[in-house]
Design an enzyme around this catalytic site. Structure first.
Site, PDB file in Angstrom:
ATOM      1  N   THR A  44      20.421  -9.623  33.118  1.00 28.88           N
ATOM      2  CA  THR A  44      19.703 -10.862  32.860  1.00 28.88           C
ATOM      3  C   THR A  44      18.985 -11.296  34.113  1.00 28.88           C
ATOM      4  O   THR A  44      18.983 -10.611  35.102  1.00 28.88           O
ATOM      5  CB  THR A  44      20.656 -11.987  32.463  1.00 28.88           C
ATOM      6  OG1 THR A  44      19.882 -13.172  32.263  1.00 28.88           O
ATOM      7  CG2 THR A  44      21.649 -12.253  33.573  1.00 28.88           C
ATOM      8  N   LYS A  83      20.793 -18.601  35.107  1.00 25.73           N
ATOM      9  CA  LYS A  83      19.498 -19.271  35.221  1.00 25.73           C
ATOM     10  C   LYS A  83      18.440 -18.393  34.557  1.00 25.73           C
ATOM     11  O   LYS A  83      18.613 -17.186  34.423  1.00 25.73           O
ATOM     12  CB  LYS A  83      19.121 -19.537  36.671  1.00 25.73           C
ATOM     13  CG  LYS A  83      18.954 -18.344  37.566  1.00 25.73           C
ATOM     14  CD  LYS A  83      17.605 -17.681  37.581  1.00 25.73           C
ATOM     15  CE  LYS A  83      16.472 -18.634  37.820  1.00 25.73           C
ATOM     16  NZ  LYS A  83      15.190 -17.834  37.790  1.00 25.73           N
TER      17      LYS A  83
END
Lengths: 407, 407
Positions: free
Chosen positions: A192, A181
């Protein structure tokens, strides 16, 4: 806005991993905001985490528990709607309470439950709502529910992001499936926003960790939406071993097949973030070649990829190469000989030897810029190094989204 | 949009400097786009220039001619509408042709004429239009025309920018007047977009140069609109000596008075750029204190000032302190102890010791954010260093302006 197709390939279940995606009412009612991954006994997990100095409470705990349990993790507990970042000692207490609720209900050690949060920074996590929802989540665990989980971890994302890969080996199959996401506050630094990758291969903890790190370095660590590194970045890779196929460095063919598949999958997930970048109308590959080393290639690539002027020109489909040239010039590369630099839009040479290419016609550049997918290719003529970075344009919609996100 | 008042104080002429502002049709007809400064014989000039590796042809020539003439400059020739950057050898030929036209018509050496260009990058300078307009410019030279010149050098600026200061000394007066332009592609690096400052004081070339550099370092080098350093930044300071007052380091009182006045004036010009930043609705002072050194104060200040997420929150008057905290965390300061950091919006403590201040109420932060002028004050608690940076918000209008600038 977003670029590319909404279609995802087939998303395959991973033997040994069950997932529940439910509504815990963290910030809003009736929104999927809590995901629980159950990893079978014997699963090994590795992780990479944000390098932002202000890392969130769940990041602190997940990193420590992963270490304490030597990768023997049994549950991943994820919530959206609240990042539990900038919340001080209370944030730690809240994240621990959530993990303890899962540990108590399942009989595992609390350090075998890793917490992950994403959403608004600086507000107290309503841990009591998450704790109250744990029994429902445990009752809802299912094998084939990665796509629902991909929806459950979305915040400003407009699309779920999931990828699967299959490796055939000696009559057996390994499957890898991952979800991620993220759409804004994206410039991952060794990690991330949130990504969870599972495989039924069997791997040692050390190998798992080194494979994850090298994959992330060339994927999540090569994308930028707005240059803003999040406080909550995490990427977890879990290997259940249920395929019966053991990946080791000794079996080079299998090792290469697995590491390529993992790398491709993680890169695909990273690109899905850029396709769904806030307000994105363009998917842009910045391809810097001929650098003396990785560092200077990345300096140039990020100077271009993060320039508001380059990004607004991209948004307007304007082949404004002067802005690309200005970004390269300020990138900080020492002794840069600008008279050797070439710039291409896809295959169209726009700058040759630091000036407008004699062959260039504006309509050629315009044709490339009108595309949704564009490659900005820079030749530095200083060496053999090449680095790729992916980014999106900067649109009025990005500003609208981020001016209204809290309201 | 722009912030603050449009009103400028009284703009005073400088004895020994005459200026002409005319329309040469560089890019559009009937737009003021050419300014010629005539400096009286005996004037000494100093300059600072962009550090962008892709510096424009006029920057290359102006820097070299300033050196060759040892500061004995007689004309400054400025055009808007075209930056003459990324134009290769042709760009050098065009800039030289413009200088030669002035030199030939006035009998000075061509190295006593400095060229300056601002506007679109990467298109050929129509030097023949500028050359053709030189006689008209020479005929239009006037003493009291700084304000018109400030209008003549505007591009995406919505307002002319000019400041004057007067120093009284031993019954005599020194006057300093300066103008500047710039609203986007603003993160000057040892210089600014374009700024021209004149004084009737008398100063040695060496002293003039060192005073200009120290003033620019704390003013133009402390502002950012979008982090994009221009290819054409230049700041010129010319001293005619016509006041009969000689400034030297030996007369400390006069030296201090002059250098403070110059510093204030240049800082005021820099702030006028931020007030007129493209799409600006906020004028933001980022005040970082308690740093161990200048470098780390500036790392934190620029991480905040250039964060698209902080800037969009500012645009929306949203006291979204989590974004400020995330920017500080990724600024790259080594061994940053986040549990010691405090953040204030003006005088309102919003973060104490790395977490939400117990005393903070959202309405206090909202009240400050609703203002047009806002100070984001960060305490690092690592040392005694303090640095200030000025910036604006990021609005949809910024994107609109930069998506349509070439059309």
């Amino acid at each position: 806005m977003a670029t590319g197709s909404q279609e995802l390939g087939q998303i395959l279940p991973i033997d040994g991993i069950r997932i529940a995606t439910i509504s815990a009412g963290v910030r809003y009612q009736n929104r999927l905001d809590m995901v629980l991954f159950e990893l079978a006994a014997g699963t090994r997990s590795a992780g990479v985490f944000t390098l932002n100095a202000f890392c969130a409470a769940p990041v602190v705990i997940a990193r420590q528990s992963l270490k304490d349990s030597a990768g023997d993790v049994r549950y991943l507990l994820v919530n959206t709607g609240n990042a539990n970042a900038g919340t001080g000692p209370q944030g730690m207490t809240d994240a621990q309470a959530c993990c303890k609720a899962v540990a108590d209900a399942t009989g595992v050690d609390v350090r075998q439950v890793l917490p992950f949060s994403t959403g608004v920074i600086g507000e107290r996590l309503p841990s009591e709502r998450i704790v109250a929802a744990v029994p429902e989540a445990l009752g809802a665990l299912e094998v084939d529910s990665w796509l629902l989980a991909a929806k459950g971890i979305m915040t400003t994302d407009t699309r779920p992001k999931a990828v699967s890969r299959v490796i055939e080996h000696a009559g057996k199959r390994i499957t890898i499936t991952g979800i991620t996401k993220g759409a804004g506050m994206i410039k991952p630094n060794m990690a991330t926003m949130l990504a969870f990758v599972g495989t039924d291969a069997e791997l040692d903890q050390t190998l798992l960790s080194s494979l994850l790190q090298s994959s992330v370095e060339q994927s999540f660590n090569r994308i930028t939406v707005d240059g803003d590194t999040s406080t909550n970045d995490c990427c977890i890779l879990s290997a259940t071993g249920r395929s019966g196929v053991r990946v080791t460095e000794a079996d080079k063919a299998l090792f290469d097949a697995f590491s390529s598949a993992l790398h491709e999958l993680v890169l695909e997930l990273a690109k899905l973030i850029i396709r769904d970048a806030e307000g994105a109308r363009k998917f842009v590959t910045v391809d810097v070649r001929g650098g003396g080393n990785t560092r200077e290639c990345l300096q140039v690539a990020y100077a271009i990829a993060e320039s508001p002027l380059v990004k607004t020109a991209l948004s307007a489909s304007d082949p404004n190469w002067g802005r690309i040239l200005a970004a390269i010039g300020r990138a900080g590369v020492e002794n840069l000989d600008v008279s050797k630099i070439d710039i291409y839009l896809d295959d169209v040479a726009i700058v040759k030897q630091g000036g407008l290419a004699p062959s260039y016609r504006e309509e050629q550049g315009q044709k490339v810029m009108n595309q949704e997918d564009i490659t900005l290719h820079v030749e530095l003529a200083r060496g053999e190094c090449r680095e790729l970075v992916w980014t999106a344009d900067l649109s009025e919609e990005y500003v609208r989204i981020n001016a209204s996100y809290r309201s």
